[in-house]
Design a protein around this motif. Sequence first.
Motif, PDB file in Angstrom:
ATOM      1  N   THR A 246      -6.213   8.878   0.318  1.00  0.00           N
ATOM      2  CA  THR A 246      -7.210   7.862   0.669  1.00  0.00           C
ATOM      3  C   THR A 246      -8.270   7.738  -0.418  1.00  0.00           C
ATOM      4  O   THR A 246      -8.746   6.640  -0.710  1.00  0.00           O
ATOM      5  CB  THR A 246      -7.886   8.194   2.010  1.00  0.00           C
TER       6      THR A 246
ATOM      7  N   LEU B  29      -4.539   3.535   5.670  1.00  0.00           N
ATOM      8  CA  LEU B  29      -3.403   4.273   5.114  1.00  0.00           C
ATOM      9  C   LEU B  29      -2.401   4.614   6.210  1.00  0.00           C
ATOM     10  O   LEU B  29      -1.177   4.452   6.020  1.00  0.00           O
ATOM     11  CB  LEU B  29      -3.884   5.547   4.428  1.00  0.00           C
TER      12      LEU B  29
ATOM     13  N   LEU C 159       0.833  -1.206   0.000  1.00  0.00           N
ATOM     14  CA  LEU C 159       0.000   0.000   0.000  1.00  0.00           C
ATOM     15  C   LEU C 159       0.866   1.253   0.000  1.00  0.00           C
ATOM     16  O   LEU C 159       0.567   2.234  -0.701  1.00  0.00           O
ATOM     17  CB  LEU C 159      -0.919   0.009   1.224  1.00  0.00           C
TER      18      LEU C 159
ATOM     19  N   GLU D 113      -7.810   8.391  -3.679  1.00  0.00           N
ATOM     20  CA  GLU D 113      -7.202   7.787  -4.848  1.00  0.00           C
ATOM     21  C   GLU D 113      -7.008   6.282  -4.660  1.00  0.00           C
ATOM     22  O   GLU D 113      -7.235   5.500  -5.587  1.00  0.00           O
ATOM     23  CB  GLU D 113      -5.843   8.450  -5.116  1.00  0.00           C
ATOM     24  N   LEU D 114      -6.595   5.881  -3.462  1.00  0.00           N
ATOM     25  CA  LEU D 114      -6.342   4.470  -3.189  1.00  0.00           C
ATOM     26  C   LEU D 114      -7.604   3.720  -2.776  1.00  0.00           C
ATOM     27  O   LEU D 114      -7.581   2.489  -2.657  1.00  0.00           O
ATOM     28  CB  LEU D 114      -5.277   4.325  -2.100  1.00  0.00           C
TER      29      LEU D 114
ATOM     30  N   LYS E   1       2.217   1.839  -3.424  1.00  0.00           N
ATOM     31  CA  LYS E   1       1.170   2.343  -4.310  1.00  0.00           C
ATOM     32  C   LYS E   1       0.946   3.835  -4.061  1.00  0.00           C
ATOM     33  O   LYS E   1       0.814   4.624  -5.013  1.00  0.00           O
ATOM     34  CB  LYS E   1      -0.124   1.563  -4.090  1.00  0.00           C
ATOM     35  N   ALA E   2       0.918   4.220  -2.776  1.00  0.00           N
ATOM     36  CA  ALA E   2       0.759   5.632  -2.434  1.00  0.00           C
ATOM     37  C   ALA E   2       1.951   6.443  -2.919  1.00  0.00           C
ATOM     38  O   ALA E   2       1.796   7.548  -3.466  1.00  0.00           O
ATOM     39  CB  ALA E   2       0.589   5.783  -0.920  1.00  0.00           C
TER      40      ALA E   2
END
Length: 333
Positions: free
Chosen positions: A247, A257, A225, A249-250, A228-229
Amino acid sequence: METFDRRIFCFDLKKETAGYGDGTRAGFNDPCFFAPSFQESGLPLWNQRYIQLEKGTFKGTVSVLTFGKLTLIEETINVSVGQTTCPPDGTIAVVFPAHRSELGTINGEVRSDKAFVHVGGREITVSGEENCRAYYLLVQQTDLPEFDFRKFGAITPVDPSLHIAEMSTWLASLFAGTWQPKIRLSGRTDQVLSEILLDRVKDILTEIQQKASIAPLRGTFSYSLFLKAQRFIDDYDDAIMSVTRLTEELNIPPHILRAAFVQTTGVSPRLWLRQRALDRARRAMLDPAQACKGVSQIALECGFFHFGRFAGYYAETYGELPIVTIRNTLSIR
């Protein structure tokens, strides 16, 4: 393959003069760095990015010593730093963390292993506490033709039974200039040590290759995660990034997060974003070509719209006001 003679790694801590025991002296490259962005380039040909995560005036060192086909490196950092790090392509790095803290993470996992094998060209994410020290033993993969490094993970812990503690202590004494061999070395010292150390690396790699129980660090769900962020942040303007936008976008709740960032970096996403923005500002202020823009313009470009708050955050992290950094940078043009 057991060519290891433990007497080679014995040393005399009372010896005050640096040397190898045969009258020769180590030729060290030992620069001192006062900013994480400068220390990034200290490890030759490594691909690295450092972000200071906690307050304190940064001080770091990198010492480099070459023995034949091998490169030995000692790195020290006095404050908590988040790193993405990657040894040069075509190399293998055996890493010996020498600090006592067990709070550091690698790819989101808290680790206290005494050594790791890091394959060149493969990036990992590391967070460390203050006063970190590590030793690196760097070998060209072409000198290890019996191993297929495509089958190795990016980073793998080393079994402590392979005399890891002795090797780490020996490296410390070597860089401290206190090592003296307890047996007579025949031939040139650098060549003999190069051959001995290369055999030790082969032993370590053979152990990893043969033991299914020694698994590479694959990274946690939190780490995936975080990556990805980070990719999303890298693709967009840092100046307008926020936790809320991340938050959305994901498509994950804020607490998920937060957990991912804390597990991977040791700090919350809000603090990590702020430290990243501060890092951008400091890099600009240490660059004479950008420092001439002035504090206000650089702060705005890095997403800080309250100049007094920016100055406070900056001084708390780096131990000086931003205007002092700029003045010092422009004074040495």
